[in-house]
Write a protein that holds these residues in place. Structure first.
Motif, PDB file in Angstrom:
ATOM      1  N   TYR A 119      -6.997   2.695  -1.903  1.00  0.00           N
ATOM      2  CA  TYR A 119      -7.720   2.492  -0.655  1.00  0.00           C
ATOM      3  C   TYR A 119      -7.193   3.401   0.443  1.00  0.00           C
ATOM      4  O   TYR A 119      -6.020   3.762   0.443  1.00  0.00           O
ATOM      5  CB  TYR A 119      -7.554   1.046  -0.145  1.00  0.00           C
ATOM      6  N   ASP A 120      -8.068   3.692   1.417  1.00  0.00           N
ATOM      7  CA  ASP A 120      -7.559   4.238   2.670  1.00  0.00           C
ATOM      8  C   ASP A 120      -7.323   3.023   3.574  1.00  0.00           C
ATOM      9  O   ASP A 120      -7.616   1.893   3.195  1.00  0.00           O
ATOM     10  CB  ASP A 120      -8.505   5.273   3.287  1.00  0.00           C
ATOM     11  N   THR A 179       4.223  -5.227   7.444  1.00  0.00           N
ATOM     12  CA  THR A 179       5.466  -4.555   7.796  1.00  0.00           C
ATOM     13  C   THR A 179       5.490  -3.236   7.021  1.00  0.00           C
ATOM     14  O   THR A 179       4.523  -2.892   6.350  1.00  0.00           O
ATOM     15  CB  THR A 179       6.689  -5.436   7.480  1.00  0.00           C
ATOM     16  N   GLY A 180       6.571  -2.512   7.087  1.00  0.00           N
ATOM     17  CA  GLY A 180       6.665  -1.267   6.328  1.00  0.00           C
ATOM     18  C   GLY A 180       8.063  -0.691   6.368  1.00  0.00           C
ATOM     19  O   GLY A 180       8.914  -1.113   7.142  1.00  0.00           O
ATOM     20  N   PHE A 181       8.260   0.288   5.491  1.00  0.00           N
ATOM     21  CA  PHE A 181       9.532   1.003   5.427  1.00  0.00           C
ATOM     22  C   PHE A 181       9.280   2.399   4.878  1.00  0.00           C
ATOM     23  O   PHE A 181       8.209   2.686   4.338  1.00  0.00           O
ATOM     24  CB  PHE A 181      10.561   0.233   4.577  1.00  0.00           C
ATOM     25  N   TYR A 234       5.621   6.590   3.915  1.00  0.00           N
ATOM     26  CA  TYR A 234       5.651   5.268   4.545  1.00  0.00           C
ATOM     27  C   TYR A 234       4.967   4.238   3.651  1.00  0.00           C
ATOM     28  O   TYR A 234       3.812   4.403   3.260  1.00  0.00           O
ATOM     29  CB  TYR A 234       4.968   5.292   5.915  1.00  0.00           C
ATOM     30  N   GLN A 235       5.693   3.191   3.311  1.00  0.00           N
ATOM     31  CA  GLN A 235       5.224   2.103   2.451  1.00  0.00           C
ATOM     32  C   GLN A 235       4.800   0.930   3.329  1.00  0.00           C
ATOM     33  O   GLN A 235       5.625   0.355   4.026  1.00  0.00           O
ATOM     34  CB  GLN A 235       6.361   1.656   1.526  1.00  0.00           C
ATOM     35  N   LEU A 284       0.876  -1.169   0.000  1.00  0.00           N
ATOM     36  CA  LEU A 284       0.000   0.000   0.000  1.00  0.00           C
ATOM     37  C   LEU A 284       0.912   1.217   0.000  1.00  0.00           C
ATOM     38  O   LEU A 284       1.569   1.528   0.991  1.00  0.00           O
ATOM     39  CB  LEU A 284      -0.931   0.018   1.215  1.00  0.00           C
ATOM     40  N   ASN A 285       0.979   1.871  -1.148  1.00  0.00           N
ATOM     41  CA  ASN A 285       1.862   3.015  -1.318  1.00  0.00           C
ATOM     42  C   ASN A 285       1.400   4.195  -0.468  1.00  0.00           C
ATOM     43  O   ASN A 285       0.231   4.269  -0.087  1.00  0.00           O
ATOM     44  CB  ASN A 285       1.906   3.422  -2.792  1.00  0.00           C
ATOM     45  N   PRO A 286       2.282   5.156  -0.218  1.00  0.00           N
ATOM     46  CA  PRO A 286       1.904   6.330   0.570  1.00  0.00           C
ATOM     47  C   PRO A 286       0.723   7.108  -0.015  1.00  0.00           C
ATOM     48  O   PRO A 286       0.014   7.785   0.717  1.00  0.00           O
ATOM     49  CB  PRO A 286       3.175   7.181   0.567  1.00  0.00           C
TER      50      PRO A 286
END
Length: 169
Positions: A138-139, A164-166, A114-115, A76-78
């Protein structure tokens, strides 16, 4: 860092965006409980959760599972756009590096921010499920609902989802 993740999880629960779902936070990854089993021990970017990647760099993911199965990795991209990084990839139990394969790779691209990335694990092949049903804009609450919809045909005891995320700089 852990406080921020816990605060975000509490906000999601407080807002009711997950309705009947629960969120359990485990370091370093967030585990999204959509009535799932615990097949995923860990899932994180190569540099670790909440690490920094710069546009143009390659990113891979470490996935550790308790058994063999199939994984779909969705980002889910920023900007709120969701895309499938890998679909229905067979993984053996233990640790697997997910990097796009020998002829391709995951390259970090804008937008910066944030990805979020989710590993969707099932014990049976996901070929019968619509890959397109988890792609779109999407939100956060809509994304949770869409992942739940995607997993609807999979029995509870045959699936797991971890996030997770980065940071994209």
């Amino acid at each position: 860092m852990k406080k921020r993740l816990m605060f975000a999880a509490l906000l999601l629960l407080g807002a009711g965006s997950l309705s009947a779902c629960t969120v359990r936070v485990t370091a370093p990854s967030a585990t999204i409980s959509l009535d799932t089993s615990n097949y995923i021990n860990s899932f994180e970017p190569g540099r670790g959760t909440n690490s920094n990647y710069y546009v143009g760099e390659q990113v891979s993911f470490r996935l550790n599972t308790t058994r063999s199965g199939y994984v779909t990795v969705v980002a889910l991209n920023p900007d709120g756009y969701s895309n499938v990084l890998t679909y229905n990839q067979y993984v053996s139990g233990g640790t697997t590096i997910i990097d796009g394969g020998p002829r391709s790779y995951f390259e970090v691209a804008p937008p910066r921010g944030y990805q979020r990335v989710r590993a969707i694990f099932t014990t049976q092949s996901q070929n019968g499920y619509s890959r397109a049903s988890i792609e779109g804009r999407y939100d956060s609450g809509q994304w949770d609902a869409q992942v739940k919809f995607y997993l609807q045909p999979v029995p509870t005891q045959a699936r797991d989802v971890v996030e997770t995320g980065f940071w994209i700089r």
